[in-house]
Design an enzyme around this catalytic site. Structure first.
Site: not given
Lengths: 406, 272
Positions: B50, B61
């Site tokens: 990724e 995040d």
């Protein structure tokens, strides 16, 4: 991307959208919570006992209805239109924010949540949420950027007095945008037992719609008061727009009437500089905090920092319904600078003995520009969204030096 | 329908093999270092990679990837750089599936159509967009498919009845978010994730990858017992962060790259 104005689109968003704006651009973890929130909200507003409890709190606790006040000396001084002020500054805790916080606090309780979280910029929504938490016996965490904590020391202490925990946010620019990011991150981790009280008509659906429904009491009262006091509707409405909850609440009951409506954004140091918060004037559509809306961003879609002397307008996004009202042409959006707002603040204080919040002073600055162009048959209603006690320090910094020479 | 099997489809054909999917932020600490890091990840046994596009407001995040984003943005790295990096990696002979991980706004500004067209053009395999949930991604799904690429769908412990809806539509693999919260190293992976994976299997024919919070060989080993793939992000990004100075400095770069590779190797070794 101009859209045809369609009042149906405004009564209730379709698939969570006002035209192409709005939506639910959030991590999957939150989706279920948003659907649950939406159905709980729809149930609550249909439920008479919820409405009764809210009405009682708004009446006996918040002090509603707030007055629709004729600013006689300001009107005379400007020599044009008659100016009326919707006095949200007289609402408990000093701003319109409490209308929404009280309603969402009740909804949180109804949903069985014991903890609420909130984001705050200037601290007004944080104070309102902490107040509601105290009144309803809920625990409360308020996320606030470190930069704003520094600028709004008094409100920080006020929240602590009310028993709330203030959580400093140091990421990004450490202002409202980042406090909102952090509140969302916290919510993702605690979604099952925590209710997130968003303070403006922003965020993923159903927040922009729900917060509008909880703020439209401002416009509903204004409508009744205007008819009772003047025998007619105002000819024009003016309100300031950051996220835009006071403006939407003020405008919404009038969008199908044949009157002029104007929203005023913060131009900061000027729309030709890079220090402003004029999202609708200079931004373009994008996604922020779960919603498709006008946004201050660079060519790659990175969110840019906003600037305004008023912390409550210092936000790079705007409520999606405002984006729709702009593109459909129903509402005109304009902007005024920090200096214009500061001068307007001083003028109202001197002429009417009312110290307005710097946010609301943006709406006043636009009125000052316009009023003299109008005849004496014209009535302008301004949403005075909050009081300026919290801004005294900023005003002192700005006017302090001028005092000596006056 | 007659079409060529995608790289992800081929990869997951042999269900007996567990797959390892690392995430790194493109441009942390520089584009050149990311290029070399990917080569090391491949050497260390990564099955898919990724490539994270740095974003100003990474809502999903935790602090580790937030900091990585900030470092990458300070290098001026943006979505087009991630696509071009993918192209460069292909030219350098990297043949495993490569996915672009990005928040939705950079994609909207780039153009959703153009984004998936370029993913295809540069011979990448698809995208993960964490803030484009099922109800909002119908159009993107269609466009991704038109270009023969995959939009990876995510499910979370709170998805419940949505599992059936989402499970049907996932191309490539189905990304199971292990626990509530944002990305970041966790002390423990909740036991309920196993149940989530089983429910997901009942609702989807796609292979299942599990991510969020997985950081140690023990956790990798545990999750690999029931998932088809294990996704590790923050733990690797943290390792990259630890060697920031050494990675920037060309004289120390190689040994720093080796150190990151060694760390990743402990994770890939744990998977089989």
């Amino acid at each position: 991307m101009s859209q045809v104005y369609n009042s149906e689109q405004l009564s209730k968003p379709v698939n969570g959208r006002f035209g192409e704006f709005g939506g639910r651009f959030v991590p999957e973890t939150l989706m279920n919570a948003l659907f649950r929130l939406e159905s709980s909200f729809e149930e609550a507003i249909q439920d008479e006992s919820f409405q009764r409890e809210l009405k009682e709190l708004l009446t006996f606790y918040a002090g509603r209805p707030t007055p629709f006040y004729y600013a006689e000396r300001l009107s005379e001084y400007l020599g044009g239109a008659h100016i009326y002020l919707k006095r949200e500054d007289l609402n408990h805790t000093g701003a319109h924010k409490l209308n929404n916080a009280l309603a969402q606090g009740l909804l949180a309780k109804r949903m069985g949540k014991q903890s609420i979280i909130a984001e705050t910029g200037a601290g007004q929504h944080g104070v309102a949420s902490a107040t509601v938490a105290a009144r309803l016996g809920l625990s409360c965490k308020v996320f606030m950027g470190e930069e704003d904590i520094r600028r709004q020391e008094l409100n920080v202490f006020r929240m602590k007095l009310l028993g709330a925990e203030v959580i400093p946010v140091s990421s990004g620019s450490a202002t409202l945008k980042d406090a909102t990011n952090e509140a969302i991150r916290y919510w993702v981790s605690h979604v099952e037992d925590t209710y997130y009280v968003i303070g403006s008509v922003v965020g993923p659906h159903p927040y922009p719609y729900m917060v509008r429904e909880f703020q439209k009491i401002i416009g509903e009262e204004t409508r009744e008061q205007s008819i009772a006091q003047l025998g007619k509707l105002p000819d024009e409405l003016i309100a300031c727009v950051g996220g835009g909850s006071n403006a939407i609440g003020f405008f919404h009951p009038f969008v199908n009437d044949d009157i002029k409506i104007t929203g005023v954004e913060a131009a900061g140091k000027g729309v030709h500089t890079d220090k402003h918060a004029a999202t609708l004037t200079l931004g373009r559509p994008g996604v922020i905090h779960g919603s498709m809306t006008y946004l201050l961003q660079d060519e790659y879609g990175q969110v840019q920092e906003a600037h305004s002397v008023s912390a409550g307008l210092d936000y790079p996004g705007v409520g999606p319904e405002h984006s729709y009202l702009k593109d459909s042409g129903r509402v005109e959006y304009t902007s005024v600078t920090d200096v214009e707002a500061l001068e307007a603040c001083q003028l109202l204080t001197r002429l009417e003995g009312i110290l307005p919040a710097l946010e609301s002073s943006h709406a006043l600055a636009e009125v000052i520009k316009r009023a003299k162009k109008y005849t004496k048959e014209t009535t302008i209603a301004v949403c005075l969204s909050g009081r300026g006690d919290k801004d005294v320090h900023t005003l002192q910094e700005y006017f302090g030096n001028q005092e000596d020479s006056q | 329908m007659n079409r060529v099997q995608t790289r992800l489809e081929s990869l997951f054909t042999d269900k007996s093999k567990k797959r390892f999917i690392p995430f790194i932020t493109v441009g942390d600490p520089s584009l050149e270092v990311t290029f070399q890091l990917v080569l090391k990840l491949v050497e260390a046994g990564a099955d898919v990679i990724e490539l994270g596009v740095p974003y100003s407001d990474p809502l999903a995040d935790g602090p580790v990837i937030q900091r990585a984003s900030k470092r990458a943005l300070s290098q001026g790295v943006q979505l087009p750089d991630a696509l071009l990096l993918g192209q460069r990696l292909r030219e350098a002979g990297v043949s495993i599936p490569l996915l672009i991980f990005t928040y939705v706004n950079p994609v909207i500004q780039y153009g959703i159509e153009r984004f998936f067209a370029d993913i295809n053009k540069f011979d990448l395999d698809g995208a993960i967009i964490p803030d484009l949930p099922f109800e909002e991604n119908e159009r993107a799904r269609g466009i991704a498919a038109q270009h023969g690429t995959d939009l990876i769908q995510l499910v979370a412990p709170t998805s419940q009845e949505r599992l059936a809806l989402i499970g049907k539509e996932s191309g490539g693999f189905l990304y199971c978010v292990s626990s509530l919260g944002v990305t970041g190293v966790r002390q423990e992976i909740p036991v309920e994730v196993r149940e989530l994976v089983e429910q997901a299997r009942a609702n989807s024919s796609a292979p299942i990858g599990v991510g969020f919070g997985i950081s140690t060989p023990e956790q990798v080993k545990e999750v690999a017992k029931y998932a088809d793939a294990v996704i590790v992000g923050s733990a690797i990004v943290q390792e990259v962060e630890k060697y920031t100075e050494e990675l920037i400095n060309e004289t120390t770069r190689n040994s720093a790259l080796e150190n990151v590779k060694k760390f990743v190797r402990t994770l890939t070794d744990a998977i089989q």
